[in-house]
Scaffold this motif. Structure first.
Motif, PDB file in Angstrom:
ATOM      1  N   VAL A 269       0.844  -1.201   0.000  1.00 25.30           N
ATOM      2  CA  VAL A 269       0.000   0.000   0.000  1.00 25.30           C
ATOM      3  C   VAL A 269       0.878   1.250   0.000  1.00 25.30           C
ATOM      4  O   VAL A 269       0.635   2.201  -0.751  1.00 25.30           O
ATOM      5  N   LEU A 270       1.905   1.260   0.824  1.00 25.49           N
ATOM      6  CA  LEU A 270       2.809   2.410   0.880  1.00 25.49           C
ATOM      7  C   LEU A 270       3.563   2.579  -0.427  1.00 25.49           C
ATOM      8  O   LEU A 270       3.692   3.691  -0.945  1.00 25.49           O
ATOM      9  N   LYS A 271       4.059   1.471  -0.987  1.00 29.58           N
ATOM     10  CA  LYS A 271       4.814   1.557  -2.240  1.00 29.58           C
ATOM     11  C   LYS A 271       3.933   1.971  -3.410  1.00 29.58           C
ATOM     12  O   LYS A 271       4.438   2.461  -4.426  1.00 29.58           O
ATOM     13  N   GLY A 272       2.629   1.776  -3.270  1.00 29.40           N
ATOM     14  CA  GLY A 272       1.716   2.210  -4.323  1.00 29.40           C
ATOM     15  C   GLY A 272       1.246   3.636  -4.185  1.00 29.40           C
ATOM     16  O   GLY A 272       0.536   4.147  -5.048  1.00 29.40           O
ATOM     17  N   ASP A 273       1.644   4.307  -3.120  1.00 26.11           N
ATOM     18  CA  ASP A 273       1.238   5.685  -2.852  1.00 26.11           C
ATOM     19  C   ASP A 273       1.916   6.639  -3.840  1.00 26.11           C
ATOM     20  O   ASP A 273       3.114   6.516  -4.121  1.00 26.11           O
ATOM     21  N   ALA A 274       1.165   7.594  -4.329  1.00 27.19           N
ATOM     22  CA  ALA A 274       1.695   8.547  -5.318  1.00 27.19           C
ATOM     23  C   ALA A 274       2.839   9.387  -4.769  1.00 27.19           C
ATOM     24  O   ALA A 274       3.636   9.936  -5.539  1.00 27.19           O
ATOM     25  N   GLN A 452     -10.065  -0.131 -11.132  1.00 30.17           N
ATOM     26  CA  GLN A 452     -10.257   0.264  -9.740  1.00 30.17           C
ATOM     27  C   GLN A 452      -9.301  -0.444  -8.792  1.00 30.17           C
ATOM     28  O   GLN A 452      -9.093  -0.004  -7.665  1.00 30.17           O
ATOM     29  N   ASP A 453      -8.693  -1.536  -9.241  1.00 31.88           N
ATOM     30  CA  ASP A 453      -7.819  -2.329  -8.374  1.00 31.88           C
ATOM     31  C   ASP A 453      -6.359  -1.883  -8.399  1.00 31.88           C
ATOM     32  O   ASP A 453      -5.524  -2.476  -7.713  1.00 31.88           O
ATOM     33  N   LEU A 454      -6.038  -0.875  -9.188  1.00 32.68           N
ATOM     34  CA  LEU A 454      -4.646  -0.470  -9.330  1.00 32.68           C
ATOM     35  C   LEU A 454      -4.279   0.623  -8.325  1.00 32.68           C
ATOM     36  O   LEU A 454      -5.097   1.486  -8.000  1.00 32.68           O
ATOM     37  N   SER A 455      -3.040   0.582  -7.870  1.00 36.38           N
ATOM     38  CA  SER A 455      -2.532   1.630  -6.982  1.00 36.38           C
ATOM     39  C   SER A 455      -2.235   2.886  -7.793  1.00 36.38           C
ATOM     40  O   SER A 455      -2.208   2.862  -9.033  1.00 36.38           O
ATOM     41  N   ALA A 456      -1.989   3.971  -7.091  1.00 37.38           N
ATOM     42  CA  ALA A 456      -1.659   5.228  -7.771  1.00 37.38           C
ATOM     43  C   ALA A 456      -0.415   5.070  -8.640  1.00 37.38           C
ATOM     44  O   ALA A 456      -0.357   5.568  -9.771  1.00 37.38           O
ATOM     45  N   MET A 457       0.596   4.358  -8.139  1.00 33.07           N
ATOM     46  CA  MET A 457       1.830   4.181  -8.910  1.00 33.07           C
ATOM     47  C   MET A 457       1.601   3.274 -10.112  1.00 33.07           C
ATOM     48  O   MET A 457       2.207   3.468 -11.175  1.00 33.07           O
TER      49      MET A 457
END
Length: 669
Positions: A269-274, A452-457
């Motif tokens: 979750v953190l690694k997917g944060d913009a 909808q399932d993709l992270s920001a990154m």
């Protein structure tokens, strides 16, 4: 319909004529000779002929046309509408491609807006054989729209194997999306059974038809959630005569390193944060150093000198231009060489461009430039960030908290970047770094499903692959089943770089039966309260049975055995943890089955579907085991309920829910 009906027989004869004409078209293409071309052009022409041959393939089990339009005066022309264009020896059209402008009224004409059409005819087929037709008079003064039995039958027709096209059943609201221009990015929020995936694929087929030259050069890419999903949809575009679109997953798309698997949910979750984009940007540009000494270039009997402050000015100028790291690195030697040439000219020499190129390639200039603007290996840079606390703290200051920085640091780092066990989230970050170094090439159009399932990154990774192109973004916020699922389409479109995109909401369900969708919709107030509840438009309500049993797997196997004789596909959906037990139970009863996700995932009468892989698929008959287990298999209750919503809405004809554990409270009520 009686087989001796004269109109039906005339249409059968027309079908035979059209198939014969298609065979002639294919034979002519196959007989083309390539003469006088050089080897490169020869290979290009051979590839073009092969593609054309594939486009003209005729599957006898697939109707060559599915409709007919009879236009009013003054033209009074008739056109048969099909999956591809077919013409006779004289070049006259026998079948018109469904994507042609003349075909639009087949999907959009109504009694209140006939679009110049007097009558619309739909055809019924069985295994490619024409068996029925029905006519709809669009000139009638009544505003009541006719109900199409053939349309219902096609929508509800049992299926097995991969997804098929919906070209014969596209609805007006779907057709508007399909035919949107190539310059337009559209986001489709679609409830289960609304056909959003099919709409996206048909839009790709339409764009390849309407903007062939542009997209053949720029490329079209379809991105799905997993390999099983891509296999499921893989036959749709070829069935429509389109073989040029590529298909991939986000994981494959960013696979610049070998991926070991997902990481811990909180870490991913953190690694997917913009915010990580800013940390990586700082890390990349921190590699550029300011000079501490002058550049000296020996050339002949002279030694030409560029002062350190002048070299610093050149670096500062390049950095303020907003170019990629790699572009600046390639330009710096030329800038330094030009500064040397100015010294030569001041001394009375007359150097030309060849001299500048020679100086730029010289060892002193290359070594000096490399020391100031070194090459970057994206994986090695990320490895350094995640293994050096001070380095990460320097670049994450003011962006990430100390706790977040500590979470990113590896407890037991590998010896090198090459030996590291990278996660999918890591690979996405490496892809971000690679784009900071060298611009990612842009495609002409990208179809992104289950967005909808993709992270920001991950969304950023997709967006940079169509930075100058357009997108069709497909998904359902209510089906967001990852811990990093996007909370809104506005936010997702922002990360994709398409903030101005238009969002369409599809709520009319054509595939999921009414009883099933109403039962699943009980979950919406908790998982997506802002969405409009879906409605079923089918005449048949479907079958729904919820049964408490002592042994849910044993009961599931019995239920599967009971529906084996019914037409259509069967999906046994189980919590991921129960897949081995389901496999054993089916084997114990001697039933033939396949397990979705296995490497040898072959077609079988029964498909065992782990709940985590059910998204995007559909089956005529679904047997769902232990809803509470599906919910418990996720990191939190809301994600678990969203996963359950996905699984409950995979059925087209019947859904049997079997449980020995208590149902989730929202369903029990």
């Amino acid at each position: 319909m009686p087989p001796d009906d004269p109109i039906l027989q005339a249409e059968k004869d027309y079908l035979s004529t059209s198939r014969a004409a298609l065979a002639v078209m294919r034979d002519k293409t196959g007989s083309l000779e390539i003469a006088g071309a050089d080897p490169v052009n020869t290979q290009f022409l051979k590839a073009a002929i092969w593609r054309r041959m594939k486009e003209l393939e005729d599957d006898p089990d697939v109707p060559l046309f599915f409709g007919r339009l009879d236009y009013l005066e003054p033209t009074a022309e008739s056109f048969h509408i099909g999956r591809r264009h077919v013409n006779d020896e004289a070049g006259e059209p026998l079948v018109v491609d469904w994507r042609a402008d003349i075909s639009v009224p087949f999907y959009r004409a109504s009694k209140t807006e006939s679009m110049g059409v007097g009558s619309r005819r739909r055809f019924g087929f069985t295994h490619g054989e024409l068996t029925a037709f029905e006519d709809e008079d669009l000139t009638s003064s009544t505003a009541v729209e006719a109900h199409s039995t053939i349309l219902d039958a096609e929508i509800e027709r049992p299926r097995s194997g991969p997804m098929r096209d919906i070209v014969a059943t596209i609805q007006p609201e779907q057709d508007v999306i399909v035919r949107a221009g190539v310059e337009e990015t559209i986001c489709v929020q679609g409830a289960p059974g609304t056909g959003k995936t099919a709409v996206g694929l048909h839009r790709a087929a339409y764009l390849l038809y309407a903007y062939r030259d542009q997209l053949s050069r720029a490329g079209v890419l379809v991105i799905g959630p997993n390999a099983s999903f891509l296999r499921y949809i893989g036959d749709v575009l070829p069935a429509l005569g389109e073989i040029e679109a590529k298909q991939t997953t986000v994981e494959e798309m960013v696979a610049r390193v070998k991926v070991a698997g997902p990481g811990p949910a909180a870490l991913d979750v953190l690694k997917g944060d913009a915010r990580l984009a800013e940390v990586l940007r700082r890390a990349v540009w921190s590699q550029v150093q300011l000079p501490k000494e002058a550049l000296v270039v020996p050339r002949g009997s002279h030694r030409w000198r560029v002062a350190a402050y002048q070299a610093e000015e050149l670096i500062t100028e390049l950095r303020t231009r907003g170019i990629r790291y790699g572009a600046g690195r390639s330009m710096l030697p030329q800038r330094l060489a030009h500064a040397v040439l100015l010294r030569m000219e001041a001394a009375g020499d007359s150097p030309d461009d060849r001299v500048q190129d020679s100086v730029a390639r010289s060892r002193p200039v290359k070594q000096y430039a490399d020391s100031l603007w070194p090459p970057i290996d994206p994986a090695k840079l990320l490895f350094q960030l995640f293994t050096d606390r001070e380095l990460l703290a320097e670049h994450a200051a003011g962006v990430l908290t100390e706790e977040e920085q500590a979470l990113l640091i590896w407890d037991k780092p590998a010896r090198s970047a090459g030996a590291a066990k990278w996660s999918v989230a890591d690979a996405t970050l490496i892809d971000e770094i690679a784009d900071l170094v060298d611009r990612t090439p842009s495609l002409g159009h990208v179809v992104l499903d289950e967005a909808q399932d993709l992270s920001a990154m991950q969304l950023r990774a997709v967006g940079r692959r169509c930075s100058t192109g357009s997108m069709t973004v497909l998904g359902d916020i209510a089906q967001g089943t990852t811990p990093w699922a996007t909370p809104s389409w506005d936010e997702a479109l922002g990360h994709l770089g398409k903030s101005g995109a238009h969002t369409e909401e599809l709520t009319a369900g054509f595939r999921v039966p009414g009883q099933v969708i109403e039962y699943a919709a009980r979950l919406l107030p908790q998982i997506a309260p802002h969405l409009t509840p879906p409605t079923a438009v089918r005449r048949t309500r479907g079958e729904l049975a919820i049964t408490r049993v002592p042994d849910s797997l044993a009961a599931a196997v019995e239920t599967v055995g009971q529906v084996l004789d019914r037409p259509g596909s069967i999906g046994l959906i189980v919590p991921d943890a129960l897949v081995p037990a389901a496999r054993k139970a089916l084997q114990g009863k001697g039933l033939s089955f396949a397990v979705l996700g296995d490497e040898d995932d072959l077609e079988a009468p029964v498909e065992v579907v782990p709940a985590g892989l059910a998204k995007g698929l559909e089956f005529d008959h679904v047997v769902l085991v232990e809803p509470a287990g599906i919910v418990a298999g996720e990191a939190d209750e809301r994600t678990g309920l969203r996963r359950l919503y996905v699984c409950l809405t995979r059925a087209v004809t019947s859904l049997a829910v079997l449980h020995s554990e208590d149902l989730p409270a929202v369903l029990a009520g």
